[in-house]
Design a protein around this motif. Sequence first.
Motif, mmCIF file in Angstrom:
data_model
loop_
_atom_site.group_PDB
_atom_site.id
_atom_site.type_symbol
_atom_site.label_atom_id
_atom_site.label_comp_id
_atom_site.label_asym_id
_atom_site.label_seq_id
_atom_site.Cartn_x
_atom_site.Cartn_y
_atom_site.Cartn_z
ATOM 1 N N PHE A 161 0.793 -1.466 0.221
ATOM 2 C CA PHE A 161 0.033 -0.032 0.001
ATOM 3 C C PHE A 161 0.759 1.309 0.129
ATOM 4 O O PHE A 161 0.261 2.440 -0.561
ATOM 5 C CB PHE A 161 -0.941 0.231 1.149
ATOM 6 C CG PHE A 161 -2.235 -0.724 0.991
ATOM 7 C CD1 PHE A 161 -3.388 -0.255 0.695
ATOM 8 C CD2 PHE A 161 -2.183 -2.290 0.951
ATOM 9 C CE1 PHE A 161 -4.416 -0.760 0.421
ATOM 10 C CE2 PHE A 161 -3.593 -2.745 0.797
ATOM 11 C CZ PHE A 161 -4.761 -2.409 0.472
ATOM 12 N N GLY A 162 2.345 1.241 0.585
ATOM 13 C CA GLY A 162 3.151 2.434 0.480
ATOM 14 C C GLY A 162 3.446 2.557 -1.004
ATOM 15 O O GLY A 162 3.620 3.821 -1.365
ATOM 16 N N LYS A 163 3.615 1.423 -1.810
ATOM 17 C CA LYS A 163 3.968 1.437 -3.223
ATOM 18 C C LYS A 163 2.719 2.364 -4.007
ATOM 19 O O LYS A 163 3.077 2.912 -4.885
ATOM 20 C CB LYS A 163 4.275 0.213 -3.997
ATOM 21 C CG LYS A 163 5.491 -0.313 -3.308
ATOM 22 C CD LYS A 163 5.867 -1.741 -3.961
ATOM 23 C CE LYS A 163 6.916 -2.538 -3.323
ATOM 24 N NZ LYS A 163 7.015 -3.877 -3.801
ATOM 25 N N ASN A 164 1.567 2.254 -3.457
ATOM 26 C CA ASN A 164 0.499 2.891 -4.192
ATOM 27 C C ASN A 164 0.177 4.220 -3.396
ATOM 28 O O ASN A 164 -1.011 4.679 -3.759
ATOM 29 C CB ASN A 164 -0.577 1.737 -4.244
ATOM 30 C CG ASN A 164 -0.552 0.538 -5.077
ATOM 31 O OD1 ASN A 164 -0.577 0.769 -6.139
ATOM 32 N ND2 ASN A 164 0.157 -0.456 -4.595
ATOM 33 N N GLY A 165 0.807 4.701 -2.542
ATOM 34 C CA GLY A 165 0.638 6.137 -2.054
ATOM 35 C C GLY A 165 -0.260 6.058 -0.801
ATOM 36 O O GLY A 165 -0.363 7.215 -0.529
ATOM 37 N N TRP A 166 -0.483 5.180 -0.032
ATOM 38 C CA TRP A 166 -1.596 5.401 0.999
ATOM 39 C C TRP A 166 -0.819 5.160 2.335
ATOM 40 O O TRP A 166 -1.119 6.043 3.246
ATOM 41 C CB TRP A 166 -2.429 4.379 0.827
ATOM 42 C CG TRP A 166 -3.366 4.335 -0.202
ATOM 43 C CD1 TRP A 166 -3.096 3.372 -1.422
ATOM 44 C CD2 TRP A 166 -4.377 5.278 -0.710
ATOM 45 N NE1 TRP A 166 -4.147 3.549 -2.455
ATOM 46 C CE2 TRP A 166 -4.873 4.823 -1.981
ATOM 47 C CE3 TRP A 166 -4.816 6.401 -0.161
ATOM 48 C CZ2 TRP A 166 -5.648 5.412 -2.671
ATOM 49 C CZ3 TRP A 166 -5.720 7.020 -0.927
ATOM 50 C CH2 TRP A 166 -6.141 6.579 -2.136
ATOM 51 N N THR A 167 0.376 4.480 2.237
ATOM 52 C CA THR A 167 1.016 4.298 3.519
ATOM 53 C C THR A 167 2.700 4.678 3.291
ATOM 54 O O THR A 167 2.953 5.103 2.347
ATOM 55 C CB THR A 167 0.836 2.648 4.220
ATOM 56 O OG1 THR A 167 1.574 1.840 3.207
ATOM 57 C CG2 THR A 167 -0.549 2.568 4.235
ATOM 58 N N SER A 168 3.550 4.389 4.366
ATOM 59 C CA SER A 168 4.827 4.612 4.120
ATOM 60 C C SER A 168 4.976 6.080 4.322
ATOM 61 O O SER A 168 4.202 6.951 4.620
ATOM 62 C CB SER A 168 5.385 3.848 3.165
ATOM 63 O OG SER A 168 6.858 3.882 3.472
ATOM 64 N N PHE A 169 6.073 6.503 3.879
ATOM 65 C CA PHE A 169 6.463 7.980 3.570
ATOM 66 C C PHE A 169 5.914 8.457 2.585
ATOM 67 O O PHE A 169 6.413 8.174 1.207
ATOM 68 C CB PHE A 169 7.887 8.091 3.706
ATOM 69 C CG PHE A 169 8.562 7.556 5.018
ATOM 70 C CD1 PHE A 169 8.483 8.497 6.174
ATOM 71 C CD2 PHE A 169 9.013 6.370 5.084
ATOM 72 C CE1 PHE A 169 8.962 7.846 7.207
ATOM 73 C CE2 PHE A 169 9.516 5.644 6.121
ATOM 74 C CZ PHE A 169 9.722 6.379 7.476
ATOM 75 N N GLN A 170 5.029 9.787 2.583
ATOM 76 C CA GLN A 170 4.331 10.338 1.538
ATOM 77 C C GLN A 170 4.453 11.776 1.653
ATOM 78 O O GLN A 170 4.750 12.473 2.510
ATOM 79 C CB GLN A 170 2.794 10.141 1.327
ATOM 80 C CG GLN A 170 2.804 8.365 1.276
ATOM 81 C CD GLN A 170 3.190 7.829 -0.294
ATOM 82 O OE1 GLN A 170 3.196 8.381 -1.256
ATOM 83 N NE2 GLN A 170 3.591 6.420 -0.025
ATOM 84 N N ILE A 171 4.252 12.474 0.459
ATOM 85 C CA ILE A 171 4.432 14.029 0.420
ATOM 86 C C ILE A 171 3.231 14.227 0.133
ATOM 87 O O ILE A 171 2.135 14.280 -0.483
ATOM 88 C CB ILE A 171 5.398 14.573 -0.843
ATOM 89 C CG1 ILE A 171 6.813 13.853 -0.490
ATOM 90 C CG2 ILE A 171 5.365 16.000 -0.630
ATOM 91 C CD1 ILE A 171 7.650 14.337 -1.840
ATOM 92 N N GLY A 172 2.598 15.174 1.358
ATOM 93 C CA GLY A 172 1.430 15.987 1.091
ATOM 94 C C GLY A 172 1.101 16.997 2.565
ATOM 95 O O GLY A 172 1.962 17.483 2.965
ATOM 96 N N ALA A 173 -0.269 16.743 2.695
ATOM 97 C CA ALA A 173 -0.622 17.659 4.053
ATOM 98 C C ALA A 173 -1.667 16.870 4.602
ATOM 99 O O ALA A 173 -2.403 15.945 4.182
ATOM 100 C CB ALA A 173 -1.128 19.052 3.546
ATOM 101 N N SER A 174 -1.838 17.142 6.125
ATOM 102 C CA SER A 174 -2.739 16.491 7.116
ATOM 103 C C SER A 174 -3.292 17.164 8.074
ATOM 104 O O SER A 174 -2.296 18.095 8.688
ATOM 105 C CB SER A 174 -2.013 15.186 7.405
ATOM 106 O OG SER A 174 -2.726 14.406 8.166
#
Length: 383
Positions: A161-174
């Motif tokens: 799921f990290g490879k698909n942008g949902w988990t692990s380290f991602q760039i964005g805002a929360s």
Amino acid sequence: MNKTLLIKLIFVLLIVPFFAKAQTTDTQALEDAENTIKYPQFQFKGLLQARYLESSGKNVDVLGVQHSTGEVTQSSFDIKRMRVGLNTKLSNTTEVVILVNLADFKSDPKGKVLENAYGKYTFNKYIALTGGQFRPAFGIEELVPVDIIKSFDFSNQYYEFGKNGWTSFQIGASASGSFDIGKNPVSYAISILNGNGRNQEMDNDNGKQYSSRWVFELSKLHKINLGLNGGIGKRSDQKVFAVGADITSDFKLTDRLTFDLQIEYKQGTNQNLYFSLPVDGRTPNLDDYQMRGVYFLPNFRYVVDYKKLTSLELSCRFESFDNNFKVNSNVRKTYTPMISLEFGKAYLGRIEMGFEIDRFDKNIPDTSFYNDDLFIIQLQLRL
């Protein structure tokens, strides 16, 4: 109304009410506390995970790849992580967090090394805003550092799921926070992400991924929490989604013995797999490519407190994961029995020993989709 605009409006509407709950007394308390503490404050952190690996799978190396011909490396020492981090509190409400993994330099460091790089501003308990590169809340594992999990590493579903942008380290805002419904505490996190992984110069398309996590405390005595996760987005103008549910509990059996359990389920679009395939080697419908998984992680902890030995832990995670269950199903079942010796408080030192046993419905030669038995001894030191 444009769907993208509608999603953004819903996102804003979910956040705005929490500002209204900010009390004058909260603001005054923050100001009083800030007047008595000197800023900035610095906290340095570090983590070393060194391992010995031995594979007993037929012609399977220590990385889990099967080789039809030639010799393979079936035993090796390895540095899994060598992290160095700095947490800086600029004020009572503002912090900046940096985390790097120097062990990533042992292979191609492109897109690696830098893990956390974000700033966080806390208005009150109801809302805090985070921006930069961070681990968005989308399950149990995203909220727990790898050095205090009850197994050798995160689950297979976490990384996929990290490879698909949902988990692990991602760039964005929360936006995240907590509030009460009656006497029941609820925490939430809502994120907007590029969805194309960490350390990227920019988003690889105009699509963004919107995700949220809600946690409901069902029992304070046994620390039973229910988590619900959901996300939608676009990748190359095609819709993607992810959903999940999880439950955690912690039971005190005796003064020294506790039992905790984690159960987590996830399902979502595997756009990473879809776009990695040649056009003539995939179906035209992205929704045909979906992944799903579930794991159970029971853990017994016995407090020893004998000389330098703090506790003894015994766990065994069972996971079933399929990265493409609609088009080309090949379920991977992973058993990870482990015994852990803890030295010092809060896992200051830890020695772990056990196995990672993989079983596939179909063995595929010369790939990592192949049955394997991996023996692991891991030394962990943290500060």
